[in-house]
Design a protein around this motif. Structure first.
Motif, PDB file in Angstrom:
ATOM      1  N   UNK A  80       1.164  -1.147  -0.341  1.00 53.66           N
ATOM      2  CA  UNK A  80      -0.137   0.162   0.098  1.00 53.66           C
ATOM      3  C   UNK A  80       0.792   1.596  -0.303  1.00 53.66           C
ATOM      4  N   UNK A  81       1.797   1.026   0.986  1.00 53.23           N
ATOM      5  CA  UNK A  81       2.325   2.173   0.874  1.00 53.23           C
ATOM      6  C   UNK A  81       2.765   2.780  -0.131  1.00 53.23           C
ATOM      7  N   UNK A  82       3.600   1.717  -1.173  1.00 52.83           N
ATOM      8  CA  UNK A  82       4.914   1.336  -2.278  1.00 52.83           C
ATOM      9  C   UNK A  82       4.224   2.110  -3.437  1.00 52.83           C
ATOM     10  N   UNK A  83       2.881   2.276  -3.082  1.00 51.93           N
ATOM     11  CA  UNK A  83       1.570   2.465  -4.428  1.00 51.93           C
ATOM     12  C   UNK A  83       1.418   3.920  -4.065  1.00 51.93           C
ATOM     13  N   UNK A  84       1.671   4.135  -2.825  1.00 55.44           N
ATOM     14  CA  UNK A  84       1.306   5.933  -2.820  1.00 55.44           C
ATOM     15  C   UNK A  84       2.349   6.977  -2.943  1.00 55.44           C
ATOM     16  N   UNK A  85       3.724   5.865  -2.358  1.00 52.95           N
ATOM     17  CA  UNK A  85       5.061   7.096  -3.283  1.00 52.95           C
ATOM     18  C   UNK A  85       4.887   7.143  -4.172  1.00 52.95           C
ATOM     19  N   UNK A  86       4.806   5.577  -5.334  1.00 52.68           N
ATOM     20  CA  UNK A  86       4.810   6.582  -6.838  1.00 52.68           C
ATOM     21  C   UNK A  86       4.072   6.879  -7.277  1.00 52.68           C
ATOM     22  N   UNK A  87       3.271   7.393  -6.925  1.00 50.27           N
ATOM     23  CA  UNK A  87       1.681   7.890  -7.835  1.00 50.27           C
ATOM     24  C   UNK A  87       2.563   9.217  -6.765  1.00 50.27           C
ATOM     25  N   UNK A  88       2.153   9.304  -5.876  1.00 48.78           N
ATOM     26  CA  UNK A  88       2.990  11.121  -5.404  1.00 48.78           C
ATOM     27  C   UNK A  88       3.781  11.598  -6.012  1.00 48.78           C
ATOM     28  N   UNK A  89       4.784  10.691  -6.310  1.00 48.39           N
ATOM     29  CA  UNK A  89       6.505  10.441  -7.616  1.00 48.39           C
ATOM     30  C   UNK A  89       5.869  10.758  -8.680  1.00 48.39           C
ATOM     31  N   UNK A  90       5.169  10.171  -9.233  1.00 43.63           N
ATOM     32  CA  UNK A  90       4.480  10.762 -10.773  1.00 43.63           C
ATOM     33  C   UNK A  90       4.329  12.352 -10.983  1.00 43.63           C
ATOM     34  N   UNK A 151       7.690   2.325 -10.847  1.00 40.23           N
ATOM     35  CA  UNK A 151       5.994   2.835 -11.288  1.00 40.23           C
ATOM     36  C   UNK A 151       5.883   1.444 -11.590  1.00 40.23           C
ATOM     37  N   UNK A 152       6.241   1.463 -12.624  1.00 36.47           N
ATOM     38  CA  UNK A 152       5.550   0.150 -13.078  1.00 36.47           C
ATOM     39  C   UNK A 152       5.168  -1.054 -11.217  1.00 36.47           C
ATOM     40  N   UNK A 153       6.663  -1.236 -11.244  1.00 39.99           N
ATOM     41  CA  UNK A 153       6.347  -2.277 -10.300  1.00 39.99           C
ATOM     42  C   UNK A 153       5.039  -2.355  -9.080  1.00 39.99           C
ATOM     43  N   UNK A 154       5.634  -1.438  -9.079  1.00 43.86           N
ATOM     44  CA  UNK A 154       5.232  -1.132  -7.629  1.00 43.86           C
ATOM     45  C   UNK A 154       3.341  -1.191  -7.668  1.00 43.86           C
ATOM     46  N   UNK A 156       1.777  -1.471  -9.889  1.00 43.24           N
ATOM     47  CA  UNK A 156       1.330  -3.623 -10.379  1.00 43.24           C
ATOM     48  C   UNK A 156       1.239  -4.107  -9.340  1.00 43.24           C
ATOM     49  N   UNK A 157       1.644  -4.795  -8.211  1.00 39.87           N
ATOM     50  CA  UNK A 157       2.159  -5.054  -7.497  1.00 39.87           C
ATOM     51  C   UNK A 157       0.323  -5.357  -6.930  1.00 39.87           C
ATOM     52  N   UNK A 158       0.476  -3.319  -6.164  1.00 42.95           N
ATOM     53  CA  UNK A 158      -0.820  -2.903  -5.984  1.00 42.95           C
ATOM     54  C   UNK A 158      -2.073  -2.975  -6.727  1.00 42.95           C
ATOM     55  N   UNK A 159      -2.426  -2.569  -7.577  1.00 44.49           N
ATOM     56  CA  UNK A 159      -3.255  -4.530  -8.756  1.00 44.49           C
ATOM     57  C   UNK A 159      -3.632  -5.181  -8.740  1.00 44.49           C
ATOM     58  N   UNK A 160      -2.954  -5.870  -8.530  1.00 43.07           N
ATOM     59  CA  UNK A 160      -2.848  -7.330  -8.468  1.00 43.07           C
ATOM     60  C   UNK A 160      -3.302  -7.552  -6.968  1.00 43.07           C
ATOM     61  N   UNK A 161      -3.099  -7.357  -6.045  1.00 47.47           N
ATOM     62  CA  UNK A 161      -3.611  -7.846  -5.245  1.00 47.47           C
ATOM     63  C   UNK A 161      -4.911  -6.989  -4.608  1.00 47.47           C
ATOM     64  N   UNK A 162      -5.074  -5.895  -5.060  1.00 52.36           N
ATOM     65  CA  UNK A 162      -6.721  -5.396  -5.073  1.00 52.36           C
ATOM     66  C   UNK A 162      -7.689  -6.348  -5.644  1.00 52.36           C
ATOM     67  N   UNK A 163      -6.929  -6.580  -6.936  1.00 54.53           N
ATOM     68  CA  UNK A 163      -8.472  -7.265  -8.098  1.00 54.53           C
ATOM     69  C   UNK A 163      -8.459  -8.152  -6.730  1.00 54.53           C
TER      70      UNK A 163
END
Length: 348
Positions: A80-90, A151-154, A156-163
């Motif tokens: 969860x934290x990793x996805x928020x971090x790369x989103x903010x970085x984008x 971005x794609x890695x972190x 992507x992992x978030x999307x897989x788990x959420x799905x």
């Protein structure tokens, strides 16, 4: 495009961002911090008795709020934290890098834009977003941003788990309607859509005059939301007239939010309501929210099941697809209160 007030961090709110009381009467519907339903999702994986109890809790939440929070969902906090971090970085990238994805084409599988429809709607909203398709992941991930590098890695992992979690929640929802937990899960697993709305709400100098997003409901079956700051408000209807009051959803680290969408309202023939919600703003901090929207395939129709229809309870909604929603989005102005679900209701 690329020149909006929120992108430029203007120290004032231009007139086109001011939301008039007629569109959003905040002096009538005052926000408050009522407790919203919170469900321990791990109990779905317990014995039959406990599972039935949780499904009953879920059913009540879907009827009364169209919304609930999930704890003990099983997704590691680092994901969860990793996805928020790369989103903010984008969103912190130079404008030139983000502009590669700039588009007003609602059919595009990856697009960066602002407000709802950049510069086209009567009222603009203090929001920047990146939307991209996420399932099947190997079909879409190569179109996602390569910067920031992870971005794609972190994401992507978030999307897989959420799905995976979304399929479990949808199974519980269809079970709660008496349709069985496998009623939709295989169709959503194989051909379903997952759309990520990666939202950024920069600090707003006058948060009382503008909004990040206007009151709306999601077209999807369900939306699973992760946010770094409070700012999500849901409309809790207290009677059949549609009157209600705004509830500010508190932010607790690691808790995920579930929005019931228009297609579950259709699926339940109106028993469950798609939640009307909005995004309020912060004067000092940037709010990031990751909304994962889950539905059937692009052209696959959601309709009221025959099992939920009889002479006393006829179908109350027309069938529709995700693509039908995109067509609606092109010709409608959500800022003026247009709702997809209203186009699906069958008049008496």
């Amino acid at each position: 495009m690329g020149n909006s007030a929120q992108e430029r961090s203007l120290p004032y709110v231009p007139d086109c961002y001011v939301v008039p009381p007629s569109c959003e009467p905040r002096d009538v519907l005052n926000s408050n911090s009522e407790i919203v339903p919170t469900i321990d999702i791990s109990r779905l994986r317990s014995g039959d008795v406990e599972r039935r109890e949780v499904i009953q809790e879920l059913s009540l939440a879907c009827q009364q709020f169209g919304f609930f929070q999930m704890v003990n969902h099983g997704i590691n906090q680092s994901i969860l934290d990793g996805a928020l971090v790369v989103a903010k970085a984008f969103f912190e990238l130079p404008a030139k890098e983000k502009m590669k994805f700039m588009s007003n084409d609602v059919y595009a599988p990856v697009r960066y834009s602002t407000s709802l429809k950049d510069g086209l709607d009567k009222i603009q909203f203090w929001r920047i977003f990146l939307k991209h398709y996420a399932h099947p992941l190997d079909r879409w991930i190569h179109l996602w941003p390569q910067n920031p590098p992870q971005y794609r890695e972190k994401m992507g992992k978030f999307c897989e788990e959420i799905r995976k979690l979304s399929l479990e929640i949808m199974g519980a929802i269809t079970e709660s309607l008496g349709l069985g937990k496998d009623y939709l899960s295989s169709r959503m697993d194989e051909n379903g859509m997952q759309v990520m709305a990666v939202n950024c709400y920069p600090p707003c100098p006058e948060p009382a005059t503008a909004l990040g997003l206007p009151p709306h409901s999601d077209y999807s079956c369900i939306t699973i939301l992760l946010q770094n700051l409070a700012g999500l408000e849901i409309l809790h209807s207290t009677d059949h007239s549609g009157a209600g009051h705004w509830v500010l959803v508190p932010e607790v680290k690691g808790v995920l939010k579930v929005h019931i969408g228009d297609h579950v309202e259709v699926l339940s023939n109106g028993l469950y309501k798609s939640v009307v919600h909005k995004a309020s703003l912060n004067e000092e901090k940037t709010r990031i929210s990751l909304a994962s929207l889950h539905s059937l395939g692009m052209d696959e129709k959601m309709s009221v099941p025959n099992q939920l229809v009889n002479d006393e309870n006829p179908p109350r909604y027309r069938e529709s697809s995700f693509n039908d929603f995109l067509d609606f989005l092109v010709k409608s102005d959500i800022s003026q209160g247009d709702r997809f679900i209203d186009t699906l209701r069958i008049k008496d």
